[in-house]
Scaffold this active site. Structure first.
Site, mmCIF file in Angstrom:
data_model
loop_
_atom_site.group_PDB
_atom_site.id
_atom_site.type_symbol
_atom_site.label_atom_id
_atom_site.label_comp_id
_atom_site.label_asym_id
_atom_site.label_seq_id
_atom_site.Cartn_x
_atom_site.Cartn_y
_atom_site.Cartn_z
ATOM 1 N N HIS A 11 -61.093 22.910 -36.242
ATOM 2 C CA HIS A 11 -61.617 24.005 -35.402
ATOM 3 C C HIS A 11 -62.336 25.068 -36.218
ATOM 4 O O HIS A 11 -63.402 25.524 -35.816
ATOM 5 C CB HIS A 11 -60.509 24.649 -34.564
ATOM 6 C CG HIS A 11 -61.023 25.522 -33.450
ATOM 7 N ND1 HIS A 11 -62.043 25.144 -32.603
ATOM 8 C CD2 HIS A 11 -60.653 26.772 -33.028
ATOM 9 C CE1 HIS A 11 -62.265 26.097 -31.712
ATOM 10 N NE2 HIS A 11 -61.444 27.102 -31.958
ATOM 11 N N ASP A 15 -64.263 18.113 -37.003
ATOM 12 C CA ASP A 15 -65.467 18.856 -36.591
ATOM 13 C C ASP A 15 -66.761 18.166 -37.018
ATOM 14 O O ASP A 15 -67.621 18.774 -37.659
ATOM 15 C CB ASP A 15 -65.395 20.288 -37.137
ATOM 16 C CG ASP A 15 -64.237 21.054 -36.531
ATOM 17 O OD1 ASP A 15 -64.346 21.456 -35.361
ATOM 18 O OD2 ASP A 15 -63.209 21.229 -37.227
ATOM 19 N N HIS A 72 -55.855 21.139 -33.464
ATOM 20 C CA HIS A 72 -57.218 21.687 -33.437
ATOM 21 C C HIS A 72 -57.128 23.075 -32.812
ATOM 22 O O HIS A 72 -57.309 23.248 -31.610
ATOM 23 C CB HIS A 72 -58.136 20.782 -32.611
ATOM 24 C CG HIS A 72 -59.589 21.173 -32.699
ATOM 25 N ND1 HIS A 72 -60.461 20.629 -33.623
ATOM 26 C CD2 HIS A 72 -60.319 22.063 -31.992
ATOM 27 C CE1 HIS A 72 -61.655 21.159 -33.465
ATOM 28 N NE2 HIS A 72 -61.597 22.044 -32.483
ATOM 29 N N HIS A 131 -68.805 16.863 -34.679
ATOM 30 C CA HIS A 131 -69.723 17.350 -33.636
ATOM 31 C C HIS A 131 -70.912 16.422 -33.385
ATOM 32 O O HIS A 131 -72.053 16.882 -33.263
ATOM 33 C CB HIS A 131 -70.219 18.753 -33.982
ATOM 34 C CG HIS A 131 -69.169 19.804 -33.830
ATOM 35 N ND1 HIS A 131 -68.843 20.378 -32.616
ATOM 36 C CD2 HIS A 131 -68.319 20.371 -34.743
ATOM 37 C CE1 HIS A 131 -67.870 21.260 -32.779
ATOM 38 N NE2 HIS A 131 -67.520 21.268 -34.054
ATOM 39 N N ASN A 164 -61.635 21.180 -28.653
ATOM 40 C CA ASN A 164 -62.135 21.862 -27.456
ATOM 41 C C ASN A 164 -63.484 21.343 -26.998
ATOM 42 O O ASN A 164 -63.811 21.399 -25.803
ATOM 43 C CB ASN A 164 -62.202 23.376 -27.689
ATOM 44 C CG ASN A 164 -63.030 23.755 -28.898
ATOM 45 O OD1 ASN A 164 -62.822 23.233 -29.999
ATOM 46 N ND2 ASN A 164 -63.967 24.668 -28.735
ATOM 47 N N HIS A 165 -64.289 20.792 -27.912
ATOM 48 C CA HIS A 165 -65.579 20.234 -27.515
ATOM 49 C C HIS A 165 -65.446 18.824 -26.948
ATOM 50 O O HIS A 165 -66.354 18.355 -26.265
ATOM 51 C CB HIS A 165 -66.537 20.199 -28.715
ATOM 52 C CG HIS A 165 -67.137 21.528 -29.032
ATOM 53 N ND1 HIS A 165 -68.444 21.854 -28.766
ATOM 54 C CD2 HIS A 165 -66.596 22.633 -29.588
ATOM 55 C CE1 HIS A 165 -68.692 23.083 -29.149
ATOM 56 N NE2 HIS A 165 -67.581 23.587 -29.662
ATOM 57 N N ASP A 222 -62.876 17.587 -32.305
ATOM 58 C CA ASP A 222 -64.323 17.791 -32.201
ATOM 59 C C ASP A 222 -65.067 16.670 -32.907
ATOM 60 O O ASP A 222 -65.987 16.897 -33.703
ATOM 61 C CB ASP A 222 -64.748 19.165 -32.719
ATOM 62 C CG ASP A 222 -64.465 20.275 -31.715
ATOM 63 O OD1 ASP A 222 -63.970 19.964 -30.612
ATOM 64 O OD2 ASP A 222 -64.713 21.452 -32.023
ATOM 65 N N HIS A 264 -64.661 26.009 -39.238
ATOM 66 C CA HIS A 264 -65.666 25.197 -39.926
ATOM 67 C C HIS A 264 -65.761 25.458 -41.424
ATOM 68 O O HIS A 264 -66.521 24.787 -42.124
ATOM 69 C CB HIS A 264 -67.032 25.393 -39.269
ATOM 70 C CG HIS A 264 -67.138 24.720 -37.942
ATOM 71 N ND1 HIS A 264 -68.328 24.606 -37.252
ATOM 72 C CD2 HIS A 264 -66.197 24.099 -37.170
ATOM 73 C CE1 HIS A 264 -68.121 23.959 -36.113
ATOM 74 N NE2 HIS A 264 -66.826 23.645 -36.038
#
Length: 381
Positions: free
Chosen positions: A187, A8, A158, A10, A84-85, A49, A189
């Site tokens: 996934h 994550d 994830h 991002h 998923n991102h 992510d 955080h």
């Protein structure tokens, strides 16, 4: 044998539309890579992510490439899955991580569900929505069978689990195989470490504050990644904390003491090296929201990167406020599900709940991506 477990990151996320926040996410990722190189583990795992969007901006792609090359130069293999991102949820869609195959990243995917790092089995699957959980469970059963001949086994996923996020999960805890020594999840955080089956189940959390509701968890448990030693019978997990580029401050002040409180806050934020993100909740009093908004911004905006305000006046007319019912706040998820009941569709309910969360936080880009993914998913199925 040791490995780094992160997730994550991002990259490419421009929180609140601010370039400075996008840069903060890059800075923390680079710091994480430097820390991994310094720790010199045998390999690294990224549990999804890596990016904020399935089509990341150029700088995000370049930053990831530079980090992966650093690991390669230090002879630290990295294994990753798509979150998923990272990928549009449609058939045969490729995540951007595929670009780094020649730079040393080994992508765990339906085509390549597992790898071997010495005598360590590393298997898993990319993010799967709740509506395809049956296929995911079948895939996990197959991966578990493939792992049984190896002494050390790591599962990489994830997914949200019902034990930790009971309203937004994609996978039930009972469907996670228990034979793995370490379940490397992404996934969620917040940092999570649990005894599970024959080993540990862990979420390292996000490397930056992606939502304001992560501030309390960050202050309590930090942000960063895990250094995991699987040499013994049970994995030993060490928190490696990262220093975030700027403070994310949450304050609750009373309207009757607003000038005094603003003076206190101002004195603190002027002492910081970088402008913080400030979340202010004003409570009490028969306040005029527009006037309070102006007061907050005039006093604080020059010294903050962003000021986000919220108001809880003393008296609220419940007839004018459908989100309040006596002393108990209405359950937003239940309200949406009730109003969309005619559609009889869990997918629509999840989309509506997710859009409410993103739009209320001002993240229009993620909301747009969610809607696009939703319709593309419907088209494919």
């Amino acid at each position: 044998m040791q490995f780094a477990h992160l997730a994550d990151t991002h990259m490419g996320y421009r929180q609140y539309g601010l370039t400075e926040r996008e840069n903060d996410f890059f800075q923390v990722f680079n710091q994480a890579i430097d820390e991994i190189v310094s720790e010199r583990p045998d390999f690294a795992i990224h549990s999804g992510d890596l990016f904020e969007y399935s089509r990341p901006p150029t700088r995000a792609l370049l930053t990831a490439q530079q980090g992966i090359l650093k690991l390669k130069e230090s002879k630290i293999p990295i294994y990753a899955i798509a979150g998923n991102h990272d990928v549009v949820m449609r058939k045969n869609a490729l995540p951007p991580q595929i670009l780094y195959k020649d730079f040393g990243l080994k992508l765990i995917s339906p085509k390549n569900p597992f790898y071997l790092e010495g005598n360590v089995f590393i298997g898993g699957a990319p993010y799967t929505s709740k509506y395809h959980s049956k296929q995911l469970v079948e895939r996990l059963e197959s991966i578990e069978k493939s792992s049984m001949d190896y002494e050390k086994r790591i599962l990489v996923l994830h997914q949200g689990i019902d034990r930790y996020i009971p309203y937004e999960y994609e996978l039930k805890i009972g469907d996670v195989p228990k034979s793995f020594n370490y379940c490397a999840f992404g996934h969620i955080h917040e940092r999570v470490v649990d005894d599970f089956g024959e080993g540990k189940l862990a979420y390292p959390g996000s490397t930056e504050i992606w939502r304001s509701n992560e501030v309390e968890g960050y202050k309590k448990n930090g942000k960063g990644f895990y250094l995991v030693d699987i040499s013994g019978d049970m994995p030993e997990i060490e928190n490696i904390d990262l220093k975030l580029p700027r403070e994310f401050i949450k304050e609750t002040i009373f309207y009757s003491k607003i000038q005094e409180e603003l003076s206190r806050i101002n004195q603190y934020i002027r002492s910081l090296q970088k402008k913080p993100i400030l979340m202010v909740t004003v409570e009490g009093g028969d306040l005029n929201r527009s006037e309070v908004y102006e007061t907050l911004n005039q006093s604080l905006s020059d010294f903050c990167l962003a000021v986000r305000s919220n108001y809880h006046p003393t008296s609220v007319n419940n007839e004018d406020n459908p989100f309040e019912n006596g002393k108990e706040a209405l359950d937003i998820k239940k309200m949406i599900e009730h109003n969309l009941n005619d559609f009889n569709s869990e997918k629509v309910n999840e989309l509506a709940t997710g859009l409410l969360k993103e739009l209320s936080d001002g993240d229009f880009k993620t909301a747009e991506t969610m809607v696009r993914n939703f319709y593309e998913d419907l088209y494919d199925h």
